[in-house]
Design an enzyme around this catalytic site. Structure first.
Site, mmCIF file in Angstrom:
data_model
loop_
_atom_site.group_PDB
_atom_site.id
_atom_site.type_symbol
_atom_site.label_atom_id
_atom_site.label_comp_id
_atom_site.label_asym_id
_atom_site.label_seq_id
_atom_site.Cartn_x
_atom_site.Cartn_y
_atom_site.Cartn_z
ATOM 1 N N ARG A 291 1.355 -1.076 0.276
ATOM 2 C CA ARG A 291 0.252 0.120 -0.028
ATOM 3 C C ARG A 291 0.680 1.042 -0.028
ATOM 4 O O ARG A 291 0.620 2.691 -0.524
ATOM 5 C CB ARG A 291 -0.925 0.120 1.332
ATOM 6 N N ASP B 286 -8.162 18.108 -14.199
ATOM 7 C CA ASP B 286 -8.338 17.184 -14.722
ATOM 8 C C ASP B 286 -7.842 16.687 -16.327
ATOM 9 O O ASP B 286 -8.902 17.440 -17.680
ATOM 10 C CB ASP B 286 -9.913 16.503 -15.064
ATOM 11 N N LYS C 65 -8.718 5.291 -19.218
ATOM 12 C CA LYS C 65 -8.873 5.802 -20.511
ATOM 13 C C LYS C 65 -7.994 6.162 -21.169
ATOM 14 O O LYS C 65 -6.818 4.866 -21.422
ATOM 15 C CB LYS C 65 -9.441 7.693 -20.309
#
Ligand code: P1T
Length: 383
Positions: free
Chosen positions: A46, A170, A195
């Protein structure tokens, strides 16, 4: 090093023990330590993982950033950015953002005392007028999802810095190949790496890059503390995707321009929204601040909701699906699909109407894509 070279080399030295030229998938949760409190650079996945580190180094280099942090999704990345703020802080966002972004602001973080308002950030005066004493960050998409509105990133960064605010961008629709917001003055750049970065519709992820050292420290702390991290296999897939980003983006754009020109000339299409068309109001600004126009097109059909449904289910190569930025072409109906969580009045005000369809133009042969859209428009008109 230039963009395409960085995509293939940064963070990707041959592996130390075997010389493997591809960064291995370190599919491990933890690392044996030679002694209590002594480790070889990694303690727990993590906190850090070598495959994720390689990907983070590469994407940061592509955005010309010193720091990059990878998350399990774009929403995980945005949610982690919100830990920079505290109750009472206000974030001013583009009014036209991905439905999930609106939803997490409106339905999740408002409950923690953060305040949000939404403005047309392609209008600098509207943006300036919406800044409040409690505003801490301006959050924009450019181009926006799904209306493809263009905001002046450098001018907004300037305004933000005069007022002591952060600017977050973004950059999902552009990828760093076409647009690098940090070079234009933004403080944070974020992607849904699901994407264009991954590029093959086979992995969900998000990333945050910054040159702001204090912001980076806090994002890194929250990445570990909140734990919305990207796993090693997903980091490996996304790093593999980055290697061909430049080639893919060129082809997405070439195909999108051909498709946009075809649709613009078609009788059954009312309006084509593509920043690469001279008819787009943000065309000149986009040409100035970015290196291209991307592969996303929005259009208004001549017809009602039923006609739009017929169009959407009649394409054969364009799959009817949420998401974008993969090698295969996709289409979707934002009002019913990706932007259903945006209130109906807001959708109407933005222009996300029943006749409105969004295309993600893939890297197939442009003539096949044009033929596919042509036959779907014929099926729409003659049910
Ligand atoms: O889906 P995820 O990786 O969590 O990323 C969310 C996200 C953030 N920002 C933008 C601009 C996005 O487009 C998305 C995800 N968008 C879609 C799934 C879509 O079809 O528009």
């Amino acid at each position: 090093m230039r963009f395409s070279t960085k995509a293939i080399h940064v963070g990707q030295e041959p592996e130390a023990t075997t010389g493997a030229v591809v960064v291995p998938i370190f599919q491990t949760s933890t690392y044996a330590q030679p002694d209590v409190g002594v480790h070889k650079g990694h303690e727990y996945s993590r906190t850090s993982n070598p495959t994720r580190d390689a990907y983070q180094a590469c994407i940061a280099a592509l955005e010309n950033a010193r720091h990059g942090y990878a998350f399990g999704s774009g929403m995980g990345a945005i949610s982690t950015i919100m830990t920079l703020f505290k109750a009472g802080d206000h974030i001013l966002s583009s009014d036209d953002v991905y439905g999930g972004t609106f939803r997490v602001f409106d339905k999740v973080f408002r409950n923690f005392g953060l305040d949000y308002s939404f403005a047309d950030t392609s209008d600098l005066d509207a943006l300036a007028a919406a800044i409040r004493p409690e505003t801490r960050m301006v959050w924009i998409e450019s181009p926006t999802n799904p209306m493809l509105k263009i905001s002046d990133i450098a001018a907004i960064a300037d305004l933000c810095h005069r007022k002591g605010l952060l600017l977050g961008v973004d950059n999902t629709f552009m990828s760093p190949y076409f647009q690098r917001p940090l070079e234009l003055g933004a403080d944070l750049v974020m992607h849904s790496s699901t994407k264009y970065l991954g590029g093959h519709s086979d992995v969900v992820g998000g990333v945050v890059c910054t040159n702001h050292d204090q912001v980076a420290e806090r994002i890194k702390f929250s990445q570990n503390a909140m734990g919305a991290v990207m796993g090693p296999f997903d980091a490996w897939l996304t790093l593999r995707g980055l290697k061909t980003l430049a080639l893919r983006m060129e082809r997405h754009q070439k195909n999108a321009l051909a498709v946009a020109r075809f649709l613009e000339a078609h009788d059954d299409v009312r309006e084509v929204i593509y920043p690469g068309l001279e008819s787009h109001p943000g065309h000149a600004l986009q040409a100035r601040q970015a290196h291209g126009f991307g592969g996303m097109i929005s259009l208004r059909l001549k017809g009602d909701l039923e006609a739009a449904r017929r169009f959407c289910r009649s394409t054969k190569l364009f799959f009817l699906a949420e998401s974008l930025g993969g090698v295969e072409s996709l289409l979707e109906h934002p009002a019913i699909m990706t932007h259903a969580s945006v209130p109906a009045e807001t959708r109407a005000a933005l222009g996300i109407t029943d006749d409105f369809v969004r295309l993600s133009v893939g890297i197939e042969d442009e003539n096949d894509l044009i033929e596919d859209l042509g036959q779907a428009l014929a099926a729409m008109r003659h049910p």
